[in-house]
Each structure stands twice: as C-alpha cells, then as structure tokens.
Design an enzyme around this catalytic site. Structure first.
Site, PDB file in Angstrom:
ATOM      1  N   PRO A   2       0.817  -1.213   0.000  1.00 30.03           N
ATOM      2  CA  PRO A   2       0.000   0.000   0.000  1.00 30.03           C
ATOM      3  C   PRO A   2       0.851   1.263   0.000  1.00 30.03           C
ATOM      4  O   PRO A   2       1.997   1.276   0.435  1.00 30.03           O
ATOM      5  CB  PRO A   2      -0.801  -0.126   1.297  1.00 30.03           C
ATOM      6  CG  PRO A   2       0.046  -0.971   2.185  1.00 30.03           C
ATOM      7  CD  PRO A   2       0.714  -1.957   1.259  1.00 30.03           C
ATOM      8  N   GLU A   3       0.239   2.326  -0.500  1.00 29.71           N
ATOM      9  CA  GLU A   3       0.885   3.631  -0.466  1.00 29.71           C
ATOM     10  C   GLU A   3       0.676   4.262   0.907  1.00 29.71           C
ATOM     11  O   GLU A   3      -0.192   3.853   1.689  1.00 29.71           O
ATOM     12  CB  GLU A   3       0.268   4.524  -1.543  1.00 29.71           C
ATOM     13  CG  GLU A   3       0.132   3.887  -2.905  1.00 29.71           C
ATOM     14  CD  GLU A   3       1.419   3.840  -3.701  1.00 29.71           C
ATOM     15  OE1 GLU A   3       2.247   4.752  -3.565  1.00 29.71           O
ATOM     16  OE2 GLU A   3       1.584   2.890  -4.482  1.00 29.71           O
ATOM     17  N   LYS A  51       4.637   3.268   6.033  1.00 30.46           N
ATOM     18  CA  LYS A  51       3.683   2.204   5.717  1.00 30.46           C
ATOM     19  C   LYS A  51       3.448   1.284   6.905  1.00 30.46           C
ATOM     20  O   LYS A  51       2.862   0.212   6.761  1.00 30.46           O
ATOM     21  CB  LYS A  51       4.187   1.405   4.518  1.00 30.46           C
ATOM     22  CG  LYS A  51       4.339   2.256   3.264  1.00 30.46           C
ATOM     23  CD  LYS A  51       4.806   1.421   2.095  1.00 30.46           C
ATOM     24  CE  LYS A  51       5.006   2.289   0.865  1.00 30.46           C
ATOM     25  NZ  LYS A  51       5.416   1.487  -0.305  1.00 30.46           N
ATOM     26  N   ASN A 165       4.403   1.866  -5.311  1.00 27.84           N
ATOM     27  CA  ASN A 165       4.651   1.702  -6.737  1.00 27.84           C
ATOM     28  C   ASN A 165       3.816   2.644  -7.600  1.00 27.84           C
ATOM     29  O   ASN A 165       4.252   3.066  -8.664  1.00 27.84           O
ATOM     30  CB  ASN A 165       4.381   0.246  -7.138  1.00 27.84           C
ATOM     31  CG  ASN A 165       5.135  -0.150  -8.374  1.00 27.84           C
ATOM     32  OD1 ASN A 165       6.275   0.252  -8.568  1.00 27.84           O
ATOM     33  ND2 ASN A 165       4.500  -0.920  -9.238  1.00 27.84           N
ATOM     34  N   ARG A 250       8.611  -4.910  -9.833  1.00 23.86           N
ATOM     35  CA  ARG A 250       7.310  -4.260  -9.773  1.00 23.86           C
ATOM     36  C   ARG A 250       6.972  -3.663 -11.139  1.00 23.86           C
ATOM     37  O   ARG A 250       7.836  -3.066 -11.789  1.00 23.86           O
ATOM     38  CB  ARG A 250       7.309  -3.152  -8.714  1.00 23.86           C
ATOM     39  CG  ARG A 250       7.624  -3.650  -7.311  1.00 23.86           C
ATOM     40  CD  ARG A 250       7.679  -2.504  -6.321  1.00 23.86           C
ATOM     41  NE  ARG A 250       8.156  -2.953  -5.036  1.00 23.86           N
ATOM     42  CZ  ARG A 250       7.385  -3.501  -4.097  1.00 23.86           C
ATOM     43  NH1 ARG A 250       6.097  -3.642  -4.335  1.00 23.86           N
ATOM     44  NH2 ARG A 250       7.881  -3.896  -2.942  1.00 23.86           N
TER      45      ARG A 250
END
Length: 282
Positions: A2-3, A51, A165, A250
């Site tokens: 997750p961002e 995060k 990402n 990624r």
C-alpha cells in the site's frame, strides 16, 4: 504494497474505532504473541509511520503491524458479521464494547514496548504524512547514491517513507524522467521540486476514496495501470516494464515521449489489474 495515504486512512479508521476505549477482547494469532492478553487496557492512539501502523496501548505497549501486499485491518460495529476473509486468515482481534478491529493476512505483527518502537521504524526516512517530515533530509537521502535508478530510490523507505509503486510511476511522470534515470542525472531544478511534489500528492489523496494525481474525474492517474493506452499529454502509448527495488520486481509505467532517460528495450504486457484510483470516478 500500500501507499502511504492508504496506511494513513487505515490508521485513522482504527484510531476512531479504538482510541480512548478499553479493550474487552484481545486475540493475537501469531505464535510468539498468542498468549498476550491486552484486555482491560485502554488504546491510546493509532499512528501511521510511513507504511507501518503503531497501535499504542496503556501500559507502555505498542502493537506494530505492516500490511504489505495483502494485509488489511477491518473495523466492524458490535454484532456485525465479519467479512474480510476466512477465519484462518485472521491474525489479530482488538475489540471494545462498540467496535471490533480485525487484522487479516498481516505479514508483520509484533507486540513491543512503546519505548522500543524505533527498533521497528527507526530505519525509515522522513514521513511524507508525518510530523517528522523534512524535505531537505529526504532529498539528501535520495541523492546519497546518485547512480541509483530514480524509481528504486523513491521506493526505498529509508530515503523517504510513504511512496509505493503507484506514486513512484506518477512522480517520475510529473518530473519528466523515466524511473530508470539515475537520481544524480535528474536536473537540479526538478530534484529540488521532488520532495514537495511527493508530499502534495499524498496529502491531496489521504482523504479521498479514489486516488488521483491528474485532478480529473474520468482519468485519475497519468500513467500507472494505463499501458498501452495513450498518454494524456502527448497521446503516445504508455509503456510498462518491471523494475526491481531490491526485494522484488514491480510493474512500472512511463511515457516514452514525455519522460527522458533510459528505459528497458523490452516491455511487459498491459497490466489488466485495476489499482485503487486507476479508473472510474472518485
């Protein structure tokens, strides 16, 4: 993974549900902490750090969790059926008289002394959504290894904490540089803009249900998840290829016309997954 804005939202939901209330149910379903009993203690606050999630509990304890790719915390009203996944995927339950927080598929879950939180998060760089944000330090961290690819440097949480990402690809587009451009080759004027731009994007999205970097309702993101559709600026087909960050490859998106710098000659097929905020309305 997750961002930072997603983790910030999760922390807010948990804080609103648990902070200031006494736990009447506690169940940590990981072997090392399976016998820990937090019932009778008050949850003090839930704080995001990059995060990571830090749930601070009366008595000098902190429950540290990280969502990584598949983890989630769900909050349920008392008596409501849980729906986050099968029971064997539950790793943590924290409940008070009104609400219950259930942690599903949490790859990182540990109970530690609040005084020892630095052991879990002390390696992180300045937090884009935290009180410790320091743009000068973040930029210095990024430029410390000038030969490193920009995309890899942005994902390294030791440089600055909170970029995932999606934001990696979007930031590189807004800076006009491919994710494979060495950090040291980024023009000084654009490098100076990077910390403020990253913070602006995360702050703008931390209260939104659908992430947007474009400001448009129909097309929420510039490049991420859009290959091989045309670039919103120049109409050149967006490309996608894998890029490593030291731990895994990624999918990375860029416009070969709008972004200058090196890029792989071989590209991946279109990513058909729909990330949060990639399509649809806000």
């Amino acid at each position: 993974m997750p961002e930072g804005d997603t983790v910030w939202q999760a922390a807010r939901r948990l804080h609103n549900a648990l902070a200031g209330k006494v736990l009447i149910r506690s169940d940590l379903r990981v072997p090392k902490f399976a016998t820990a009993d937090l019932t009778g203690r008050t949850v003090l606050d839930v704080t995001p750090r990059g995060k990571h999630l830090l749930t601070r509990i009366e008595g000098g304890l902190t429950l540290h969790s990280h969502l990584r790719m598949d983890g989630s915390w769900r909050v349920y009203e008392h008596g409501r059926r849980w729906s986050g996944g099968p029971g064997h995927q539950i790793r943590a339950i924290l409940g008070n008289a009104e609400r219950t927080a259930v942690g599903y598929r949490l790859p990182v879950l540990e109970l530690l002394r609040t005084a020892d939180e630095e052991r879990a998060v002390g390696h992180l760089g300045p937090d884009l959504l935290g009180p410790d944000w320091n743009p000068d330090q973040a930029l210095a961290n990024l430029l410390r290894d000038p030969d490193r690819a920009l995309g890899e440097a942005l994902l390294d949480q030791r440089n600055l904490a909170g970029i995932g990402n999606i934001y990696k690809s979007e930031l590189c587009f807004l800076l006009g540089a491919t994710p494979w451009l060495p950090v040291g080759a980024l023009p000084a004027s654009r490098a100076a803009q990077l910390p403020a731009l990253a913070k602006k994007l995360l702050e703008a999205n931390r209260d939104r249900p659908s992430r947007s970097t474009t400001g448009h309702r129909e097309q929420l993101l510039f490049v991420y998840g859009r290959a091989p559709r045309p670039c919103l600026r120049c109409r050149t087909p967006i490309r996608v290829a894998n890029q490593g960050d030291g731990s895994r490859e990624r999918p990375t998106y860029w416009c070969p016309a709008c972004q200058l710098g090196p890029a792989p000659s071989r590209t991946s097929g279109p990513n058909r997954a729909t990330p949060r905020g990639a399509t649809g309305r806000r």
